[in-house]
Design a protein around this motif. Sequence first.
Motif, PDB file in Angstrom:
ATOM      1  N   GLU A   1       0.843  -1.207   0.000  1.00  9.96           N
ATOM      2  CA  GLU A   1       0.000   0.000   0.000  1.00  9.96           C
ATOM      3  C   GLU A   1       0.869   1.243   0.000  1.00  9.96           C
ATOM      4  O   GLU A   1       0.693   2.150  -0.822  1.00  9.96           O
ATOM      5  CB  GLU A   1      -0.907   0.005   1.253  1.00  9.96           C
ATOM      6  N   THR A   2       1.805   1.293   0.932  1.00 11.43           N
ATOM      7  CA  THR A   2       2.673   2.464   1.056  1.00 11.43           C
ATOM      8  C   THR A   2       4.104   2.025   0.841  1.00 11.43           C
ATOM      9  O   THR A   2       4.595   1.094   1.502  1.00 11.43           O
ATOM     10  CB  THR A   2       2.539   3.111   2.445  1.00 11.43           C
ATOM     11  N   VAL A   3       4.808   2.660  -0.091  1.00  9.17           N
ATOM     12  CA  VAL A   3       6.170   2.284  -0.436  1.00  9.17           C
ATOM     13  C   VAL A   3       7.136   2.922   0.546  1.00  9.17           C
ATOM     14  O   VAL A   3       7.116   4.148   0.731  1.00  9.17           O
ATOM     15  CB  VAL A   3       6.502   2.712  -1.872  1.00  9.17           C
ATOM     16  N   GLU A   4       7.975   2.080   1.176  1.00 12.34           N
ATOM     17  CA  GLU A   4       9.014   2.576   2.066  1.00 12.34           C
ATOM     18  C   GLU A   4      10.396   2.485   1.437  1.00 12.34           C
ATOM     19  O   GLU A   4      11.263   3.289   1.732  1.00 12.34           O
ATOM     20  CB  GLU A   4       8.998   1.781   3.374  1.00 12.34           C
TER      21      GLU A   4
ATOM     22  N   ALA B   1       4.200   0.340  -5.407  1.00 11.29           N
ATOM     23  CA  ALA B   1       2.843   0.695  -4.979  1.00 11.29           C
ATOM     24  C   ALA B   1       1.822  -0.127  -5.755  1.00 11.29           C
ATOM     25  O   ALA B   1       2.065  -0.583  -6.882  1.00 11.29           O
ATOM     26  CB  ALA B   1       2.604   2.186  -5.180  1.00 11.29           C
ATOM     27  N   LEU B   2       0.644  -0.305  -5.120  1.00 10.18           N
ATOM     28  CA  LEU B   2      -0.411  -1.094  -5.754  1.00 10.18           C
ATOM     29  C   LEU B   2      -0.899  -0.448  -7.037  1.00 10.18           C
ATOM     30  O   LEU B   2      -1.175  -1.146  -8.026  1.00 10.18           O
ATOM     31  CB  LEU B   2      -1.576  -1.290  -4.765  1.00 10.18           C
ATOM     32  N   ALA B   3      -0.967   0.865  -7.074  1.00  4.05           N
ATOM     33  CA  ALA B   3      -1.436   1.574  -8.270  1.00  4.05           C
ATOM     34  C   ALA B   3      -0.467   1.356  -9.418  1.00  4.05           C
ATOM     35  O   ALA B   3      -0.876   1.131 -10.578  1.00  4.05           O
ATOM     36  CB  ALA B   3      -1.602   3.057  -7.974  1.00  4.05           C
ATOM     37  N   ASP B   4       0.821   1.467  -9.129  1.00  6.73           N
ATOM     38  CA  ASP B   4       1.810   1.242 -10.187  1.00  6.73           C
ATOM     39  C   ASP B   4       1.782  -0.210 -10.682  1.00  6.73           C
ATOM     40  O   ASP B   4       1.956  -0.469 -11.874  1.00  6.73           O
ATOM     41  CB  ASP B   4       3.205   1.585  -9.667  1.00  6.73           C
ATOM     42  N   ALA B   5       1.556  -1.148  -9.772  1.00 10.50           N
ATOM     43  CA  ALA B   5       1.465  -2.546 -10.191  1.00 10.50           C
ATOM     44  C   ALA B   5       0.227  -2.776 -11.043  1.00 10.50           C
ATOM     45  O   ALA B   5       0.266  -3.548 -12.021  1.00 10.50           O
ATOM     46  CB  ALA B   5       1.436  -3.444  -8.960  1.00 10.50           C
ATOM     47  N   LYS B   6      -0.924  -2.108 -10.676  1.00  5.63           N
ATOM     48  CA  LYS B   6      -2.138  -2.238 -11.482  1.00  5.63           C
ATOM     49  C   LYS B   6      -1.920  -1.679 -12.873  1.00  5.63           C
ATOM     50  O   LYS B   6      -2.520  -2.151 -13.851  1.00  5.63           O
ATOM     51  CB  LYS B   6      -3.288  -1.506 -10.793  1.00  5.63           C
TER      52      LYS B   6
ATOM     53  N   ASN C   1      -0.285  -4.567 -14.693  1.00  5.40           N
ATOM     54  CA  ASN C   1      -1.194  -5.699 -14.871  1.00  5.40           C
ATOM     55  C   ASN C   1      -2.301  -5.571 -13.830  1.00  5.40           C
ATOM     56  O   ASN C   1      -2.032  -5.423 -12.630  1.00  5.40           O
ATOM     57  CB  ASN C   1      -0.438  -7.023 -14.690  1.00  5.40           C
ATOM     58  N   GLN C   2      -3.555  -5.658 -14.296  1.00  4.16           N
ATOM     59  CA  GLN C   2      -4.687  -5.482 -13.399  1.00  4.16           C
ATOM     60  C   GLN C   2      -4.856  -6.658 -12.424  1.00  4.16           C
ATOM     61  O   GLN C   2      -5.570  -6.525 -11.428  1.00  4.16           O
ATOM     62  CB  GLN C   2      -5.980  -5.334 -14.222  1.00  4.16           C
ATOM     63  N   GLU C   3      -4.179  -7.751 -12.634  1.00  6.01           N
ATOM     64  CA  GLU C   3      -4.366  -8.914 -11.786  1.00  6.01           C
ATOM     65  C   GLU C   3      -3.499  -8.879 -10.518  1.00  6.01           C
ATOM     66  O   GLU C   3      -3.635  -9.738  -9.658  1.00  6.01           O
ATOM     67  CB  GLU C   3      -4.030 -10.197 -12.569  1.00  6.01           C
ATOM     68  N   TYR C   4      -2.569  -7.929 -10.410  1.00  3.21           N
ATOM     69  CA  TYR C   4      -1.724  -7.862  -9.229  1.00  3.21           C
ATOM     70  C   TYR C   4      -2.528  -7.458  -8.003  1.00  3.21           C
ATOM     71  O   TYR C   4      -3.417  -6.568  -8.079  1.00  3.21           O
ATOM     72  CB  TYR C   4      -0.591  -6.847  -9.423  1.00  3.21           C
TER      73      TYR C   4
END
Length: 547
Positions: free
Chosen positions: A68-71, A78-83, A86-89
């Motif tokens: 959720e939050t990149v440290e 981040a989840l948004a960048d992974a989406k 690919n939308q399945e991440y």
Amino acid sequence: MKLKDFMAAMSAIESDRKLTKEVVVSALEEALSKAFRKQIEIPDALVRVDINEKSGEIHVYQQRTVVETVEDDELEIALADAKALNQEYVLGDLVDIEVDITKLGRAAVILAKNVMKQKIREAEKQVIYDEYCDKVEEMVVGTVETVEEKFALVNIGKTLALMPRTAQIPGERYYENQRLRVVITEVNKETKGAQVLVSRADAALVKRLFEKEVPEIYQGVIEIRAIARDAGERTKMAVYSHNENVDPIGACIGPRGSRVQVIIEELGGEKIDIFEWSEDVSELIKNALSPAEVLAVIPSEEKRGLLVVVADHQLSLAIGKKGKNARLAVKLTGNKIDIKSESDVEAMGIDWRVIAIRQQEEARAKLEERRALEQMEHFASVRNEMEQEESVLPEEIHTPIIEEYVADVIAQEENSDAAVAESKETAPLETTVVVDELEEAARIAKEKKKASGMSVKHEYVSKLEQLADASGKSEEKTVSRKKRTEKEDKEERRKPTFDPKKRDYEFKPIYSEEELAEIARQEEEERANDWINDDIDFDEYDEYYEE
């Protein structure tokens, strides 16, 4: 990056080092992953290496965890960048992001090279270990590669084996490309140097040479029970035959010493003593100390071991030059031996003769007891087998012969037990009677033949015994009658089958006309020359000759 050249180099490594493709690929994957971690200076980074063996393409991916939050942006995404990729991440997944391995720095490349070398070396050591770990004390043929002052390197096929100075035969000289028979003594994978150690001074080499030259040893008929060796000087070997019809010493020596001579030449003229193995330690030590004649072997009172008594003039021979004979006997038997002369033992106040006789009686008693026990076990097994056969056979086959045979075996067993017990109580040890198995089997077979109605064969009497029993006079008559009979038979066979006086035919020669004319002419000449017989009357002169 020239992938074709790189894959060709990998194939060369597989063929030269005799490694599998999986081992080389695994080493390359680990080398690239460590090189990338060195490049980004993050030891905990997750790296995945993908190598396509068919196309030769190599891809390196850095794996980041979806959060959720990149440290730490080097380890997380981040989840948004992974989406977006690919939308399945989902949270907790690993995202592969490819990196360019051509941009690796010098330090990373050197690290990759060293890691790959180390992995290939470890894999090669494992292959050699797996190849030779089961060949310890086996004989191999190698080629000398290098000769140094303290060691020699021998090529035995898949690796170079080390032969230290202590493992060489004293006085033997080696040179490059020389072919030698060596025995493998040690195989390990922990050392940095040579993994395999070979030797020509080990006693196992002599044992393997005898197995090669003597077929009876290789087949298991003859067994080498113990062997001791002083390389370059002498070897003592105790052999045992599992077949009583095979002489173990003669089989090892060979016809006119042909077999043992080949081994002596291989070992550079080393002397080999071969003697028969014995379960009795005293007898074994006597054989091991040959050619010295041992009077007795008794327990030592002062030290733990055995005291060997020899004649005064045999003491130096029993000890041997520089103590080699005694040292080899100790090594072969595994017992401490103290060799004393007869006069020294008597001076110590030890009556070795009485002790030796007592030991012989004890050993003979144990031997007789063991034989009696083996016989009882044999009779018990025979009885069980016969009982099993009776239970299996139908009733009509249960004849009185089988019943008599079983009863005979049981009675014989009881009689043998009683005889053994009685001999132990009353008879001396030398007269202990033990029924031999072969005699028992022959007696049972004879009784079985008699019961079945078969006639017992008479004892064979040779012609020499018959002639010895007969008198000289009858012998001469018998021989002359035999010769006369043979002569008469020959004359009888020579007689014609018809009477020539009672023939009803006449032989008439057949002549030609010329031959008949010649015969008539000769007759006329004879009559013409016979005129003197016609004119003189010889009867007138008879009275003159009578006077």
